[in-house]
Write an enzyme that holds these catalytic residues in place. Structure first.
Site, mmCIF file in Angstrom:
data_model
loop_
_atom_site.group_PDB
_atom_site.id
_atom_site.type_symbol
_atom_site.label_atom_id
_atom_site.label_comp_id
_atom_site.label_asym_id
_atom_site.label_seq_id
_atom_site.Cartn_x
_atom_site.Cartn_y
_atom_site.Cartn_z
ATOM 1 N N GLU A 121 -3.182 7.766 -4.005
ATOM 2 C CA GLU A 121 -3.701 7.284 -5.288
ATOM 3 C C GLU A 121 -4.997 7.989 -5.654
ATOM 4 O O GLU A 121 -5.804 8.228 -4.760
ATOM 5 C CB GLU A 121 -3.938 5.771 -5.201
ATOM 6 C CG GLU A 121 -2.668 5.011 -5.452
ATOM 7 C CD GLU A 121 -2.827 3.501 -5.354
ATOM 8 O OE1 GLU A 121 -3.827 2.957 -5.857
ATOM 9 O OE2 GLU A 121 -1.942 2.888 -4.764
ATOM 10 N N ARG A 175 0.851 -1.182 0.000
ATOM 11 C CA ARG A 175 0.000 0.000 0.000
ATOM 12 C C ARG A 175 0.886 1.231 0.000
ATOM 13 O O ARG A 175 1.937 1.248 0.676
ATOM 14 C CB ARG A 175 -0.900 0.026 1.247
ATOM 15 C CG ARG A 175 -2.063 -0.947 1.214
ATOM 16 C CD ARG A 175 -3.127 -0.547 0.185
ATOM 17 N NE ARG A 175 -4.244 -1.470 0.136
ATOM 18 C CZ ARG A 175 -4.370 -2.485 -0.715
ATOM 19 N NH1 ARG A 175 -3.435 -2.723 -1.619
ATOM 20 N NH2 ARG A 175 -5.437 -3.265 -0.697
ATOM 21 N N HIS A 203 -1.178 0.393 -9.861
ATOM 22 C CA HIS A 203 -1.855 -0.589 -8.982
ATOM 23 C C HIS A 203 -2.409 -1.782 -9.780
ATOM 24 O O HIS A 203 -3.610 -2.080 -9.731
ATOM 25 C CB HIS A 203 -2.988 0.119 -8.199
ATOM 26 C CG HIS A 203 -3.334 -0.573 -6.915
ATOM 27 N ND1 HIS A 203 -3.746 0.095 -5.795
ATOM 28 C CD2 HIS A 203 -3.353 -1.893 -6.579
ATOM 29 C CE1 HIS A 203 -3.998 -0.774 -4.820
ATOM 30 N NE2 HIS A 203 -3.759 -1.995 -5.283
HETATM 31 N N1 LIG Z 1 -0.735 -3.894 -5.063
HETATM 32 C C1 LIG Z 1 -1.738 -4.732 -5.100
HETATM 33 O O1 LIG Z 1 -2.497 -4.812 -6.068
HETATM 34 C C2 LIG Z 1 -1.951 -5.653 -3.967
HETATM 35 C C3 LIG Z 1 -1.594 -5.285 -2.702
HETATM 36 N N2 LIG Z 1 -1.792 -6.134 -1.664
HETATM 37 C C4 LIG Z 1 -1.375 -5.715 -0.320
HETATM 38 O O2 LIG Z 1 -0.507 -6.711 0.220
HETATM 39 C C5 LIG Z 1 -0.837 -6.910 1.573
HETATM 40 C C6 LIG Z 1 -0.377 -8.278 2.034
HETATM 41 O O3 LIG Z 1 -1.186 -9.306 1.491
HETATM 42 P P1 LIG Z 1 -0.995 -10.834 1.953
HETATM 43 O O4 LIG Z 1 0.414 -11.246 1.804
HETATM 44 O O5 LIG Z 1 -2.045 -11.616 1.288
HETATM 45 O O6 LIG Z 1 -1.324 -10.692 3.499
HETATM 46 P P2 LIG Z 1 -0.726 -11.516 4.725
HETATM 47 O O7 LIG Z 1 -1.607 -11.203 5.867
HETATM 48 O O8 LIG Z 1 -0.532 -12.940 4.342
HETATM 49 O O9 LIG Z 1 0.722 -10.868 4.948
HETATM 50 C C7 LIG Z 1 0.950 -9.665 5.587
HETATM 51 C C8 LIG Z 1 2.147 -9.834 6.499
HETATM 52 O O10 LIG Z 1 2.496 -8.570 7.044
HETATM 53 C C9 LIG Z 1 2.990 -8.819 8.353
HETATM 54 N N3 LIG Z 1 3.011 -7.601 9.154
HETATM 55 C C10 LIG Z 1 1.985 -6.963 9.752
HETATM 56 N N4 LIG Z 1 2.436 -5.886 10.430
HETATM 57 C C11 LIG Z 1 3.769 -5.836 10.229
HETATM 58 C C12 LIG Z 1 4.797 -4.965 10.670
HETATM 59 N N5 LIG Z 1 4.537 -3.925 11.449
HETATM 60 N N6 LIG Z 1 6.065 -5.220 10.286
HETATM 61 C C13 LIG Z 1 6.335 -6.279 9.494
HETATM 62 N N7 LIG Z 1 5.407 -7.157 9.038
HETATM 63 C C14 LIG Z 1 4.138 -6.929 9.415
HETATM 64 C C15 LIG Z 1 2.024 -9.877 8.883
HETATM 65 O O11 LIG Z 1 2.535 -10.528 10.036
HETATM 66 C C16 LIG Z 1 1.888 -10.780 7.687
HETATM 67 O O12 LIG Z 1 2.832 -11.830 7.677
HETATM 68 C C17 LIG Z 1 -2.351 -6.678 1.604
HETATM 69 O O13 LIG Z 1 -2.804 -6.336 2.900
HETATM 70 C C18 LIG Z 1 -2.561 -5.572 0.614
HETATM 71 O O14 LIG Z 1 -2.519 -4.314 1.254
HETATM 72 C C19 LIG Z 1 -2.328 -7.364 -1.860
HETATM 73 C C20 LIG Z 1 -2.704 -7.777 -3.103
HETATM 74 C C21 LIG Z 1 -2.556 -6.955 -4.267
HETATM 75 O O1 LIG Z 2 -6.073 -7.137 -3.207
HETATM 76 C C1 LIG Z 2 -5.621 -6.011 -2.900
HETATM 77 O O2 LIG Z 2 -5.376 -5.687 -1.733
HETATM 78 C C2 LIG Z 2 -5.384 -5.036 -3.968
HETATM 79 O O3 LIG Z 2 -4.750 -4.041 -3.767
HETATM 80 C C3 LIG Z 2 -5.906 -5.292 -5.324
HETATM 81 O O4 LIG Z 2 -5.601 -6.529 -5.777
#
Ligand SMILES: NC(=O)C1=CN([C@@H]2O[C@H](COP(=O)(O)OP(=O)(O)OC[C@H]3O[C@@H](n4cnc5c(N)ncnc54)[C@H](O)[C@@H]3O)[C@@H](O)[C@H]2O)C=CC1
Ligand SMILES: O=C(O)C(=O)CO
Length: 362
Positions: A282, A253, A300
């Site tokens: 954004e 993000r 994005h």
């Molecule tokens: N650019 C895009 O289109 C996309 C962005 N995302 C973003 O990626 C993020 C992660 O997605 P996932 O891997 O599926 O989630 P996830 O929950 O599997 O991984 C997130 C990780 O961040 C860690 N975390 C939380 N607070 C932290 C901190 N202060 N310091 C270090 N690590 C910390 C958690 O312990 C966890 O392991 C989503 O929340 C979303 O915001 C996800 C999909 C697409």
């Molecule tokens: O899944 C998310 O969090 C996104 O940012 C879009 O895929």
């Protein structure tokens, strides 16, 4: 009087009303809803991005209409006030897992594009500036044998780490609040495999502090959730301790990076490169970012593959449908494949509800 918004209605006589604030890819999600007695209203306005405040208003409107469920078509739900949803008795869904590899692949693409200066070189070529091979033309960074740093080694961070380790034989240093045991085991096993084949083994290290990652890594990719603990996680002090020719990637993000500070850092350190999929405000970029040759920027698109976006739409629809049907929440949001099989009936469950509200409360 406010201008009426344009909508497309499917199965007008359906018993349950489901509203989609955007047109979503694919048709399976539409079929799943309409086959289950839902009247589906799809908002077809070109631009309907809801802010945190819009979603708050939506929750009270939903409650007044007797609504029970809201689903993001995204895994991240920092745009949703979950406390407010709880107060209004609304279940909040998201779409984990289906986009893990796709998002990691984009982060890997940004890493390569930034490290090997692909965008700059492409622009140079199209501008007709190429006059022949030169030893110094667009020299970038070799990844093999370097150290990849991952901050937030959850689903996407771990998938990205594996790509970089297996693909480019990089060593790993990561920082997360939790131990990434499966990732550590993977690196150990891959290191043993390489050694058995007479190659330099890869290694892993779980860092005690984020600063350790920033100091040691040649490439750093950010994959944490956005919350109070990760807002401006990359700030001027932390940029200052990174290697001068490091590559920083963000597909999590935008507000995880202080983008104004990043622009200053890019100006002062031309060898430092970034690959960004997300931005602090954004759809805007902070002033100066668009002029930086050492930044690769994309809008994005990390989860933007056809299969993934169709799967996200399916999961979002099934979260809502599951609540309508009174189904329980699926036990493992990391394993959502049974919901994604095109020809099979999905399991009788909500794939992923983040505020775990029991159906009976809704
Ligand atoms: N650019 C895009 O289109 C996309 C962005 N995302 C973003 O990626 C993020 C992660 O997605 P996932 O891997 O599926 O989630 P996830 O929950 O599997 O991984 C997130 C990780 O961040 C860690 N975390 C939380 N607070 C932290 C901190 N202060 N310091 C270090 N690590 C910390 C958690 O312990 C966890 O392991 C989503 O929340 C979303 O915001 C996800 C999909 C697409
Ligand atoms: O899944 C998310 O969090 C996104 O940012 C879009 O895929």
């Amino acid at each position: 009087m406010a201008k009426p918004i344009s909508i497309e209605v499917w199965n007008p006589s359906g018993k349950y009303r489901v509203v989609s604030t955007k047109s979503m890819p694919g048709t399976r999600w539409i079929r799943l809803l309409t086959d289950n007695d839902c009247r589906l209203e799809i908002c077809t306005e070109a631009k309907t991005i809801l802010s945190v405040d819009d979603i708050l208003v939506l929750f009270s409107a939903l409650k007044r209409a007797g609504g029970t469920a809201f689903s993001n078509m995204a895994v991240g739900y920092n745009n949703v006030d979950v406390e407010a949803a709880n107060r209004n008795g609304i279940a909040v869904g998201n779409t984990p897992g289906v986009l893990t590899e796709t998002t990691a692949e984009l982060a890997a693409s940004l890493t390569l594009a930034a490290a090997r200066r692909i965008v700059e070189a492409d622009q140079f070529m199209r501008a007709g500036l190429y006059e022949g091979w030169l030893p110094h033309l667009f020299v970038g960074n070799l990844l093999k044998g370097q150290t990849v740093g991952v901050i937030g080694a959850g689903r996407i961070g771990s998938a990205y780490a594996r790509m970089m380790i297996e693909g480019f034989k990089m060593n790993l240093i990561y920082y997360d609040l939790y131990q990434a045991t499966r990732l550590e085991k993977f690196v150990t096993a891959y290191g043993q495999f390489l050694k058995a084949n007479g190659e330099q083994p890869v290694t892993w290290k779980r860092a005690a502090t984020m600063e350790d990652v920033l100091r040691e890594a040649d490439v750093i990719s950010l994959h944490p959730v956005l919350d109070k603990t990760t807002y401006h996680l990359i700030n001027p002090e932390r940029l200052a301790i990174m290697k001068k020719d490091a590559v920083l990637v963000n597909a999590s993000r935008g507000p995880v990076i202080d983008e104004v500070a990043l622009v200053e850092h890019l100006k002062a350190n031309p060898m430092f490169r970034v690959g960004l999929d997300v931005f602090e405000d954004e759809p805007y970029m902070k002033p100066g970012l668009a002029d930086m040759k050492n930044a690769v920027v994309v809008p994005h698109i990390a989860s933007a593959s056809k299969w993934t976006r169709e799967g996200m739409a399916t999961l979002a629809a099934l979260n809502v449908l599951g609540k309508i049907k009174g189904y329980p929440v699926w036990g493992n949001p990391n394993q959502v494949e049974p919901f994604l099989k095109e020809s099979a009936t999905p399991p009788p469950a909500c794939p992923s509800i983040v505020n775990g509200m029991p159906s009976s409360k809704l």
